[in-house]
Design a protein around this motif. Sequence first.
Motif, PDB file in Angstrom:
ATOM      1  N   ILE A   1      -9.258  37.040  35.090  1.00  0.00           N
ATOM      2  CA  ILE A   1      -8.848  38.427  34.942  1.00  0.00           C
ATOM      3  C   ILE A   1      -8.006  38.831  36.142  1.00  0.00           C
ATOM      4  N   GLU A   2      -6.844  39.461  35.886  1.00  0.00           N
ATOM      5  CA  GLU A   2      -6.003  39.917  36.990  1.00  0.00           C
ATOM      6  C   GLU A   2      -6.711  41.009  37.773  1.00  0.00           C
ATOM      7  N   GLU A   3      -6.378  41.115  39.044  1.00  0.00           N
ATOM      8  CA  GLU A   3      -6.956  42.155  39.874  1.00  0.00           C
ATOM      9  C   GLU A   3      -6.266  43.476  39.577  1.00  0.00           C
ATOM     10  N   ARG A   4      -7.062  44.493  39.356  1.00  0.00           N
ATOM     11  CA  ARG A   4      -6.519  45.821  39.084  1.00  0.00           C
ATOM     12  C   ARG A   4      -7.577  46.849  39.432  1.00  0.00           C
ATOM     13  N   GLU A   5      -7.140  47.970  39.992  1.00  0.00           N
ATOM     14  CA  GLU A   5      -8.094  49.026  40.289  1.00  0.00           C
ATOM     15  C   GLU A   5      -8.568  49.666  38.993  1.00  0.00           C
ATOM     16  N   ILE A   6      -9.870  49.825  38.883  1.00  0.00           N
ATOM     17  CA  ILE A   6     -10.463  50.453  37.703  1.00  0.00           C
ATOM     18  C   ILE A   6     -11.296  51.636  38.178  1.00  0.00           C
ATOM     19  N   ILE A   7     -10.993  52.804  37.681  1.00  0.00           N
ATOM     20  CA  ILE A   7     -11.700  54.021  38.072  1.00  0.00           C
ATOM     21  C   ILE A   7     -12.790  54.303  37.050  1.00  0.00           C
ATOM     22  N   ARG A   8     -13.990  54.495  37.549  1.00  0.00           N
ATOM     23  CA  ARG A   8     -15.139  54.761  36.675  1.00  0.00           C
ATOM     24  C   ARG A   8     -15.553  56.229  36.778  1.00  0.00           C
ATOM     25  N   ALA A   9     -16.198  56.705  35.742  1.00  0.00           N
ATOM     26  CA  ALA A   9     -16.716  58.073  35.721  1.00  0.00           C
ATOM     27  C   ALA A   9     -18.239  58.027  35.751  1.00  0.00           C
ATOM     28  N   ASP A  10     -18.833  58.752  36.680  1.00  0.00           N
ATOM     29  CA  ASP A  10     -20.296  58.769  36.780  1.00  0.00           C
ATOM     30  C   ASP A  10     -20.943  59.246  35.489  1.00  0.00           C
ATOM     31  N   VAL A  11     -20.276  60.152  34.788  1.00  0.00           N
ATOM     32  CA  VAL A  11     -20.845  60.712  33.566  1.00  0.00           C
ATOM     33  C   VAL A  11     -20.966  59.658  32.468  1.00  0.00           C
ATOM     34  N   LEU A  12     -20.243  58.540  32.609  1.00  0.00           N
ATOM     35  CA  LEU A  12     -20.312  57.446  31.637  1.00  0.00           C
ATOM     36  C   LEU A  12     -21.042  56.240  32.211  1.00  0.00           C
ATOM     37  N   ASP A  13     -21.837  56.456  33.220  1.00  0.00           N
ATOM     38  CA  ASP A  13     -22.587  55.368  33.839  1.00  0.00           C
ATOM     39  C   ASP A  13     -23.446  54.645  32.797  1.00  0.00           C
ATOM     40  N   GLY A  14     -23.388  53.318  32.803  1.00  0.00           N
ATOM     41  CA  GLY A  14     -24.135  52.523  31.841  1.00  0.00           C
ATOM     42  C   GLY A  14     -23.343  52.173  30.598  1.00  0.00           C
ATOM     43  N   VAL A  15     -22.155  52.752  30.458  1.00  0.00           N
ATOM     44  CA  VAL A  15     -21.270  52.460  29.324  1.00  0.00           C
ATOM     45  C   VAL A  15     -20.058  51.695  29.867  1.00  0.00           C
ATOM     46  N   PRO A  16     -19.747  50.532  29.333  1.00  0.00           N
ATOM     47  CA  PRO A  16     -18.567  49.794  29.809  1.00  0.00           C
ATOM     48  C   PRO A  16     -17.295  50.607  29.600  1.00  0.00           C
ATOM     49  N   HIS A  17     -16.595  50.914  30.671  1.00  0.00           N
ATOM     50  CA  HIS A  17     -15.399  51.740  30.564  1.00  0.00           C
ATOM     51  C   HIS A  17     -14.573  51.632  31.828  1.00  0.00           C
ATOM     52  N   GLY A  18     -13.379  52.175  31.781  1.00  0.00           N
ATOM     53  CA  GLY A  18     -12.559  52.240  32.968  1.00  0.00           C
ATOM     54  C   GLY A  18     -11.224  52.905  32.711  1.00  0.00           C
ATOM     55  N   PHE A  19     -10.782  53.704  33.683  1.00  0.00           N
ATOM     56  CA  PHE A  19      -9.428  54.245  33.700  1.00  0.00           C
ATOM     57  C   PHE A  19      -8.621  53.329  34.615  1.00  0.00           C
ATOM     58  N   LEU A  20      -7.685  52.595  34.042  1.00  0.00           N
ATOM     59  CA  LEU A  20      -6.938  51.603  34.803  1.00  0.00           C
ATOM     60  C   LEU A  20      -5.708  52.224  35.456  1.00  0.00           C
TER      61      LEU A  20
ATOM     62  N   ASP B   1      11.283  55.425  31.987  1.00  0.00           N
ATOM     63  CA  ASP B   1       9.945  56.015  31.867  1.00  0.00           C
ATOM     64  C   ASP B   1       8.987  55.144  31.052  1.00  0.00           C
ATOM     65  N   GLY B   2       9.244  53.847  30.988  1.00  0.00           N
ATOM     66  CA  GLY B   2       8.470  52.994  30.099  1.00  0.00           C
ATOM     67  C   GLY B   2       7.066  52.675  30.550  1.00  0.00           C
ATOM     68  N   GLY B   3       6.739  52.976  31.792  1.00  0.00           N
ATOM     69  CA  GLY B   3       5.422  52.593  32.295  1.00  0.00           C
ATOM     70  C   GLY B   3       4.300  53.449  31.753  1.00  0.00           C
ATOM     71  N   ARG B   4       3.180  52.816  31.499  1.00  0.00           N
ATOM     72  CA  ARG B   4       1.976  53.510  31.037  1.00  0.00           C
ATOM     73  C   ARG B   4       0.753  52.897  31.708  1.00  0.00           C
ATOM     74  N   GLN B   5      -0.359  53.630  31.695  1.00  0.00           N
ATOM     75  CA  GLN B   5      -1.631  53.063  32.116  1.00  0.00           C
ATOM     76  C   GLN B   5      -2.632  53.194  30.956  1.00  0.00           C
ATOM     77  N   TYR B   6      -3.618  52.325  30.986  1.00  0.00           N
ATOM     78  CA  TYR B   6      -4.577  52.259  29.886  1.00  0.00           C
ATOM     79  C   TYR B   6      -5.953  52.748  30.337  1.00  0.00           C
ATOM     80  N   SER B   7      -6.663  53.294  29.383  1.00  0.00           N
ATOM     81  CA  SER B   7      -8.067  53.670  29.570  1.00  0.00           C
ATOM     82  C   SER B   7      -8.872  52.995  28.475  1.00  0.00           C
TER      83      SER B   7
END
Length: 229
Positions: free
Chosen positions: A2-21, A217-223
């Motif tokens: 897996i490539e290295e990338r910062e993933i931002i997590r939300a405490d309110v979703l703790d215990g649920v696999p997720h990430g704002f990339l 403007d082609g760049g996007r980020q995924y959640s």
Amino acid sequence: MIEEREIIRADVLDGVPHGFLTGVGHSGEPDPAFVVPGGRLVLVQQVHSPLALAVAAPFTGGPRPEADALVTATPGLVLGIKTADCAPVLLADRAAGVVGAAHAGWRGAHFGVLEATVRRMEELGASRSSINAAIGPTIALENYEVGFDFVEQFEDRHRSFFTRSTPGKWKFDLPAYVRWRLESLHLAKVALIGIDTYADETRFHSYRRATHRGVPDGGRQYSLIALPE
């Protein structure tokens, strides 16, 4: 690997696999293993609509359907949305085993994409009083200037989300508006990450920033969000 990338997590979703990339420096669709090893990514063709789809498997055999939100009760599916100033919203009812992801630009939020997402989750067994929602990185009030043609599409009760700017211009608080729409649904918890995509140019793409600078403007980020296998 897996490539290295910062993933931002939300405490309110703790215990649920997720990430704002984060998006800057990365291209292409994300690896679903960012949130679930062996996960299967599900994306749609986003069109700024209020349409939410319930899915039980990745789409195959043709173009992806047009929609702006996804929900599932199927473990191993990784729901993904892409943004570049619009608000990414991830939702979960842990007890029911139902998750959702919504692309909430002003148009989608205004015309009901968040309400449609919650209804679809309820159809899969979720209870809105048990749903937690997190609003990811999105453009902030100070960088979202709009004209009267934009303002007049809203009702008087929405005026608190606008601040007067230069003559003939207002600034729109998209994250606060999205949070208000979610809180109006009486969910269990609603949290705002509070990161401005326009201002944080080292990590996030911004459609409006690119437009102001006259650059592509082609760049996007995924959640991403999923239920574990």
